[in-house]
Design a protein around this motif. Structure first.
Motif, PDB file in Angstrom:
ATOM      1  N   SER A 130       0.889  -1.112  -0.232  1.00 22.61           N
ATOM      2  CA  SER A 130      -0.147   0.034   0.162  1.00 22.61           C
ATOM      3  C   SER A 130       0.693   1.327   0.045  1.00 22.61           C
ATOM      4  N   LEU A 131       1.786   1.278   0.929  1.00 26.05           N
ATOM      5  CA  LEU A 131       2.448   2.572   1.126  1.00 26.05           C
ATOM      6  C   LEU A 131       3.512   2.864  -0.085  1.00 26.05           C
ATOM      7  N   ALA A 132       3.943   1.594  -0.766  1.00 23.60           N
ATOM      8  CA  ALA A 132       4.690   1.451  -2.135  1.00 23.60           C
ATOM      9  C   ALA A 132       3.882   2.196  -3.121  1.00 23.60           C
ATOM     10  N   ALA A 133       2.803   1.804  -3.109  1.00 22.60           N
ATOM     11  CA  ALA A 133       1.667   1.985  -4.455  1.00 22.60           C
ATOM     12  C   ALA A 133       1.395   3.729  -4.220  1.00 22.60           C
ATOM     13  N   ILE A 134       1.178   4.044  -2.988  1.00 21.53           N
ATOM     14  CA  ILE A 134       0.869   5.496  -2.524  1.00 21.53           C
ATOM     15  C   ILE A 134       2.153   6.411  -3.017  1.00 21.53           C
ATOM     16  N   ARG A 135       3.246   5.972  -2.823  1.00 20.98           N
ATOM     17  CA  ARG A 135       4.412   6.726  -3.185  1.00 20.98           C
ATOM     18  C   ARG A 135       4.484   6.992  -4.855  1.00 20.98           C
ATOM     19  N   LEU A 136       4.152   5.646  -5.399  1.00 15.58           N
ATOM     20  CA  LEU A 136       4.317   5.550  -6.973  1.00 15.58           C
ATOM     21  C   LEU A 136       3.147   6.194  -7.618  1.00 15.58           C
ATOM     22  N   VAL A 137       1.970   6.402  -6.946  1.00 14.10           N
ATOM     23  CA  VAL A 137       0.910   7.085  -7.686  1.00 14.10           C
ATOM     24  C   VAL A 137       0.991   8.539  -7.472  1.00 14.10           C
ATOM     25  N   ARG A 138       1.750   9.085  -6.148  1.00 17.57           N
ATOM     26  CA  ARG A 138       2.163  10.392  -5.936  1.00 17.57           C
ATOM     27  C   ARG A 138       3.114  10.976  -6.889  1.00 17.57           C
ATOM     28  N   GLN A 139       4.107  10.070  -7.180  1.00 21.22           N
ATOM     29  CA  GLN A 139       4.934  10.612  -8.138  1.00 21.22           C
ATOM     30  C   GLN A 139       4.708  10.486  -9.875  1.00 21.22           C
ATOM     31  N   TYR A 140       4.091   9.389 -10.170  1.00 20.23           N
ATOM     32  CA  TYR A 140       3.996   9.012 -11.500  1.00 20.23           C
ATOM     33  C   TYR A 140       2.628   9.358 -12.092  1.00 20.23           C
ATOM     34  N   LEU A 141       1.373   9.475 -11.395  1.00 15.31           N
ATOM     35  CA  LEU A 141       0.184   9.905 -12.121  1.00 15.31           C
ATOM     36  C   LEU A 141       0.229  11.196 -12.451  1.00 15.31           C
ATOM     37  N   PRO A 142       0.843  12.499 -11.655  1.00 14.34           N
ATOM     38  CA  PRO A 142       0.627  13.653 -12.159  1.00 14.34           C
ATOM     39  C   PRO A 142       1.805  13.688 -13.543  1.00 14.34           C
ATOM     40  N   GLN A 143       2.936  12.940 -13.401  1.00 13.97           N
ATOM     41  CA  GLN A 143       3.681  12.890 -14.740  1.00 13.97           C
ATOM     42  C   GLN A 143       3.233  12.519 -15.976  1.00 13.97           C
ATOM     43  N   VAL A 144       2.270  11.494 -15.647  1.00 12.26           N
ATOM     44  CA  VAL A 144       1.691  10.585 -17.142  1.00 12.26           C
ATOM     45  C   VAL A 144       0.565  11.346 -17.458  1.00 12.26           C
ATOM     46  N   LEU A 145      -0.159  12.326 -16.607  1.00  6.79           N
ATOM     47  CA  LEU A 145      -1.010  13.276 -17.039  1.00  6.79           C
ATOM     48  C   LEU A 145      -0.370  14.487 -17.756  1.00  6.79           C
ATOM     49  N   LYS A 146       0.571  14.769 -17.384  1.00  8.70           N
ATOM     50  CA  LYS A 146       1.470  15.720 -18.339  1.00  8.70           C
ATOM     51  C   LYS A 146       2.007  15.216 -19.804  1.00  8.70           C
ATOM     52  N   ASN A 147       2.449  13.976 -19.844  1.00 17.39           N
ATOM     53  CA  ASN A 147       3.033  13.338 -20.740  1.00 17.39           C
ATOM     54  C   ASN A 147       2.506  11.882 -20.833  1.00 17.39           C
ATOM     55  N   GLY A 148       1.454  11.605 -21.692  1.00 18.06           N
ATOM     56  CA  GLY A 148       0.896  10.119 -21.949  1.00 18.06           C
ATOM     57  C   GLY A 148       1.762   9.276 -22.376  1.00 18.06           C
ATOM     58  N   GLN A 149       2.747   9.553 -23.248  1.00 18.52           N
ATOM     59  CA  GLN A 149       3.889   8.825 -23.726  1.00 18.52           C
ATOM     60  C   GLN A 149       4.925   8.463 -22.937  1.00 18.52           C
ATOM     61  N   ASP A 150       5.079   8.846 -21.385  1.00 16.09           N
ATOM     62  CA  ASP A 150       6.066   8.711 -20.798  1.00 16.09           C
ATOM     63  C   ASP A 150       6.013   7.156 -20.219  1.00 16.09           C
ATOM     64  N   ILE A 151       6.899   6.442 -21.034  1.00 15.59           N
ATOM     65  CA  ILE A 151       6.763   5.169 -20.640  1.00 15.59           C
ATOM     66  C   ILE A 151       7.187   4.497 -19.282  1.00 15.59           C
ATOM     67  N   THR A 152       8.226   5.469 -18.593  1.00 21.33           N
ATOM     68  CA  THR A 152       8.506   5.009 -17.297  1.00 21.33           C
ATOM     69  C   THR A 152       7.329   5.482 -16.205  1.00 21.33           C
ATOM     70  N   ALA A 153       6.875   6.467 -16.412  1.00 19.32           N
ATOM     71  CA  ALA A 153       5.602   6.656 -15.702  1.00 19.32           C
ATOM     72  C   ALA A 153       4.325   5.608 -15.902  1.00 19.32           C
ATOM     73  N   ARG A 154       4.163   5.238 -17.206  1.00 17.55           N
ATOM     74  CA  ARG A 154       3.544   3.987 -17.372  1.00 17.55           C
ATOM     75  C   ARG A 154       3.618   3.003 -16.855  1.00 17.55           C
ATOM     76  N   ASN A 155       4.724   2.788 -16.761  1.00 17.52           N
ATOM     77  CA  ASN A 155       5.507   1.266 -16.217  1.00 17.52           C
ATOM     78  C   ASN A 155       5.001   1.432 -14.560  1.00 17.52           C
ATOM     79  N   ASN A 156       5.454   2.522 -13.918  1.00 18.30           N
ATOM     80  CA  ASN A 156       5.248   2.489 -12.629  1.00 18.30           C
ATOM     81  C   ASN A 156       3.780   2.456 -11.971  1.00 18.30           C
ATOM     82  N   MET A 157       3.137   3.119 -13.041  1.00 13.08           N
ATOM     83  CA  MET A 157       1.720   2.954 -12.792  1.00 13.08           C
ATOM     84  C   MET A 157       0.815   1.602 -12.897  1.00 13.08           C
TER      85      MET A 157
END
Length: 378
Positions: free
Chosen positions: A217-244
């Protein structure tokens, strides 16, 4: 330390795994029923790629493309009736959580030859599931590819609820983050918020006692905090897509070994009444639930707040600020007004809430359902 943890699904995770899907599927069966939604999989060519790949290996396939965004029991029954005599030896669910949940209902119906409402409405227990399911998720959201639950709507009673059985665990999950690159920002944020909700709720749930659940749970919260805003800025960001995608899959593990809390129970009637997405309903309810229940699980919520903000969280004010900053980062802060619902709709919504509330620490408080709905009107 003592705990039980169960995860029978074989996982193939990574970019490019979808290209290998026909070969993976061929190790399970040679007569394949593919279950998908009505539009997106055809639009993006995923269905065609999968069918042609199976054909190239001499694997026979049939296709059911009748799953709605909020899957219906009648759609599951229609598929079972259509393909029962064809007798597939494996079902492949290709799509988001809707397709995978429908796939679970379909393998159950093909195994029992009973209408799925029998099990969805609790009229009979599930005793066996004989046909394996392979899940290929195309959203980072539900985690349905690694859990044993299916959520369907019985349109005749107006009830959206779930059923579970160990036979409904997919035998295999082919998880390719590249399949999520085509998701529009709206779909991305709604499914991504579902990941966050799963992380918070399974952590808070009274059934979430295994230490692995808290870790995930805590790992997923940290990942979403970091990578969901990133993937919304750039849907082609494959690193963010991987982590989500990875966070979503982890929450499937949690859902298999813990449970959700009040927001999920309260969202189902909203989804049925307004035919709205699961994630959007959760976003409308979540702030009210957090504000209403913080004091009941203060220590756990503070841990969530620290994972969400990256800073120590010591009280409700700091926790709610961390949540507010997160919702601002994804440009969402919903309410029931988004669905043209108000206080006058609360009695109806409350009457359609199903499932046990006992796993939520606040579930036993008289009037808690109405209180959360009321708070979500603001």
């Amino acid at each position: 330390m003592h705990f039980s943890y169960y995860m029978p699904t074989k996982i193939h995770f990574g970019c490019g795994e979808f290209e290998k899907a026909p070969a993976y599927i061929g190790t399970v069966g040679k007569r394949v029923l593919i279950v998908t939604g009505k539009y997106a999989m055809k639009k993006y060519g995923f269905t065609k790629i999968l069918v042609e790949g199976l054909t190239s290996l001499g694997i026979q396939s049939a296709l059911f493309e009748g799953v709605s965004a909020n899957p219906l029991a009648s759609e599951v029954n229609q598929c079972v009736e259509t393909f029962a005599d064809w007798q597939p030896d494996v079902v492949v669910a290709l799509g988001g959580g809707s397709a995978i949940d429908a796939g679970k209902g379909i393998v159950l119906g093909l195994s029992t030859r009973e209408k799925v409402e029998t099990y969805l409405l609790g009229q009979s227990p599930i005793t066996h599931v004989d046909i394996p399911l392979i899940a290929i998720p195309t959203t980072a959201g539900t985690g349905s590819e690694t859990n044993w639950a299916a959520i369907l709507t019985d349109e005749y009673s107006g009830i959206k609820t779930s059923f579970r059985h160990k036979g409904l665990f997919p035998c295999m999950a082919i998880v390719d983050p590249q399949l999520t690159v085509s998701l529009l920002p709206g779909n991305t944020v709604e499914t991504g918020f579902d990941v966050f909700a799963h992380a918070v709720e399974t952590y808070i749930s009274k059934s979430g006692v295994a230490p692995l659940i808290a870790t995930h749970s805590l790992a997923a919260i940290r990942l979403v905090r970091q990578y969901l805003p990133q993937v919304l800025k750039n849907g082609q960001d494959i690193t963010a897509r991987n982590n989500m995608m990875y966070a979503s899959m982890l929450m499937g593990f949690n859902l298999a070994n813990s449970s959700t809390c009040l927001p999920h129970r309260l969202q189902y009637p909203i989804g049925v009444k307004t035919n709205s997405s699961h994630g959007s309903g959760l976003m409308a309810l979540f702030k009210s639930w957090l504000d209403t229940t913080y004091e009941i699980s203060e220590e756990k919520f503070n841990c969530i707040g620290e994972a969400l903000s990256g800073n120590p969280c010591r009280n409700k004010e700091e926790f709610m600020l961390a949540y507010q900053q997160f919702t601002q980062s994804i440009h969402r802060n919903g309410s029931l007004a988004d669905f043209s619902l108000g206080k006058e709709d609360i009695p109806y919504l409350a009457s359609k809430v199903t499932g046990s509330l006992a796993n939520d620490p606040a579930g036993g408080i008289p009037g808690i359902v109405e209180k959360i709905y009321n708070g979500a009107c603001k």
